[in-house]
Design an enzyme around this catalytic site. Structure first.
Site, PDB file in Angstrom:
ATOM      1  N   ARG A 236       0.782  -1.147   0.040  1.00  0.00           N
ATOM      2  CA  ARG A 236       0.006   0.077  -0.071  1.00  0.00           C
ATOM      3  C   ARG A 236       0.794   1.165   0.111  1.00  0.00           C
ATOM      4  O   ARG A 236       2.033   1.309   0.684  1.00  0.00           O
ATOM      5  CB  ARG A 236      -0.841  -0.083   1.180  1.00  0.00           C
ATOM      6  CG  ARG A 236      -2.135  -1.012   1.122  1.00  0.00           C
ATOM      7  CD  ARG A 236      -3.237  -0.505   0.011  1.00  0.00           C
ATOM      8  NE  ARG A 236      -4.292  -1.144   0.164  1.00  0.00           N
ATOM      9  CZ  ARG A 236      -4.334  -2.209  -0.668  1.00  0.00           C
ATOM     10  NH1 ARG A 236      -3.455  -2.779  -1.503  1.00  0.00           N
ATOM     11  NH2 ARG A 236      -5.395  -3.262  -0.619  1.00  0.00           N
ATOM     12  N   GLU A 265      -4.198   7.549  -5.181  1.00  0.00           N
ATOM     13  CA  GLU A 265      -4.432   6.869  -6.777  1.00  0.00           C
ATOM     14  C   GLU A 265      -5.817   7.039  -7.026  1.00  0.00           C
ATOM     15  O   GLU A 265      -6.914   7.079  -6.254  1.00  0.00           O
ATOM     16  CB  GLU A 265      -4.378   5.406  -6.391  1.00  0.00           C
ATOM     17  CG  GLU A 265      -2.817   4.910  -5.960  1.00  0.00           C
ATOM     18  CD  GLU A 265      -2.645   3.259  -5.526  1.00  0.00           C
ATOM     19  OE1 GLU A 265      -1.619   3.022  -5.365  1.00  0.00           O
ATOM     20  OE2 GLU A 265      -3.673   3.051  -5.217  1.00  0.00           O
ATOM     21  N   HIS A 286      -0.542   0.283 -10.004  1.00  0.00           N
ATOM     22  CA  HIS A 286      -1.590  -0.400  -9.038  1.00  0.00           C
ATOM     23  C   HIS A 286      -2.240  -1.421  -9.866  1.00  0.00           C
ATOM     24  O   HIS A 286      -3.441  -1.840  -9.636  1.00  0.00           O
ATOM     25  CB  HIS A 286      -2.618   0.434  -8.189  1.00  0.00           C
ATOM     26  CG  HIS A 286      -2.849  -0.272  -7.184  1.00  0.00           C
ATOM     27  ND1 HIS A 286      -3.176   0.477  -5.972  1.00  0.00           N
ATOM     28  CD2 HIS A 286      -3.244  -1.490  -6.631  1.00  0.00           C
ATOM     29  CE1 HIS A 286      -3.738  -0.109  -5.133  1.00  0.00           C
ATOM     30  NE2 HIS A 286      -3.720  -1.698  -5.428  1.00  0.00           N
TER      31      HIS A 286
END
Length: 319
Positions: A236, A265, A286
């Site tokens: 994360r 994000e 991601h």
């Protein structure tokens, strides 16, 4: 049962099979995305809400007819977008999806390690820019290439994903050390985090973001690592102090880093790690989890969750 999937486009790129999910409902309405202003009208008459990232807060839950809404399915693992306490108070079951992306994220982690170890991007750019074509010998060797075999990998977060990464690393001949998370006891199998840092050639993060792990990697930790070491974050954003990492890479305190996650994000307002001048840094968007196989597992798990709920035996319940 009628269901509404509020943001299916965050999961499906027109490459998934939703047939079984449609089959477990009398009616399933698919919305590519849902704004905050659209939520209430779209969930007002459904029995089941499906959401990936759309926020289902206490106000939304309380405004739904109490005898109508029965189940909230999260098409992900994280539950921060649903008010679990409010759902429980209203007798609404919340189920998530779990361990669907283990193989994909472990594979992505090793891909990043291999790219860093072989200076892959540097050599690819050299070929694209014509440097190989102009070379005086048959190969280019200007950037360092190291082997994974014989190197030490430190893993922070030794759950299912950490175990999967360890197995792949061992297949490459690496020695694997496991860190004890902050405020967790060390034992024969887990090394205190501060003691692990100077021992590793690669450090891979697979722990959740908590108050104990926020900025787990900052200036002091990067200073403690070998100058030849590499950092990989497929966990994360926020576990790594991004300013500290950018500075460490620019000053050569570690050899390189790769991250699949950022603190915000998508990074619409920018991010210090998106500066192209930072050396030996790989940033992926991601997408470590996002293989078609992993995303189909999410759909399949949601089907299982609905079928179990209908039988009065909910699985993967989080509230």
């Amino acid at each position: 049962m009628k269901a509404a999937y509020l943001d299916y486009a965050s999961l499906d790129q027109q490459d998934l099979d939703f047939q079984a999910l449609h089959a477990v409902f009398d009616q399933l309405v698919l919305y590519p995305a849902t704004s905050a202003a659209e939520i209430q009208s779209r969930v007002a008459d459904v029995d089941v809400i499906i959401t990936n990232k759309v926020m289902i807060d206490a106000a939304t839950i309380q405004q739904c007819p109490q005898l109508k809404l029965k189940l909230i399915l999260i098409s992900a693992t994280g539950t921060n977008n649903v008010d679990l306490a409010a759902a429980k108070a209203c007798g609404i079951v919340v189920c998530n999806c779990q361990a669907y992306g283990t193989s994909a994220v472990a594979q992505h982690t090793l891909m990043l390690m291999l790219n860093l170890a072989t200076s892959f991007l540097t050599y690819q750019r050299a070929v694209q820019q014509g440097e190989w074509q102009k070379a005086s010998q048959f190969c280019l060797l200007g950037a360092p290439i190291v082997e994974l075999a014989g190197k030490t990998l430190g893993i922070v977060g030794y759950g299912e994903l950490g175990h999967a990464v360890a197995r792949l690393a061992e297949a490459f001949g690496m020695k694997v050390l496991i860190a004890a998370l902050p405020n967790r006891p060390a034992d024969d199998s887990r090394i205190p985090f501060a003691e692990l840092l100077p021992q590793v050639d690669f450090l891979s993060l697979h722990c959740p973001l908590t108050e104990d792990t926020r900025h787990l990697i900052s200036h002091a930790e990067l200073d403690a690592m070998k100058p030849s070491a590499f950092l990989i974050n497929c966990a994360r954003g926020g576990i790594v102090d991004e300013q500290a990492l950018a500075q460490a890479l620019r000053e050569g305190k570690i050899a390189g880093a790769a991250t699949d996650v950022l603190t915000v994000e998508p990074p619409k307002e920018g991010n210090v790690l998106l500066d192209a001048s930072i050396p030996n840094l790989i940033v992926t968007p991601h997408n470590a989890w996002g293989s078609v196989d992993a995303r189909q597992r999410i759909v399949d798990q949601m089907v299982e969750n609905v079928e179990a709920f209908k039988q009065g035996r909910p699985i993967r319940q989080v509230n």
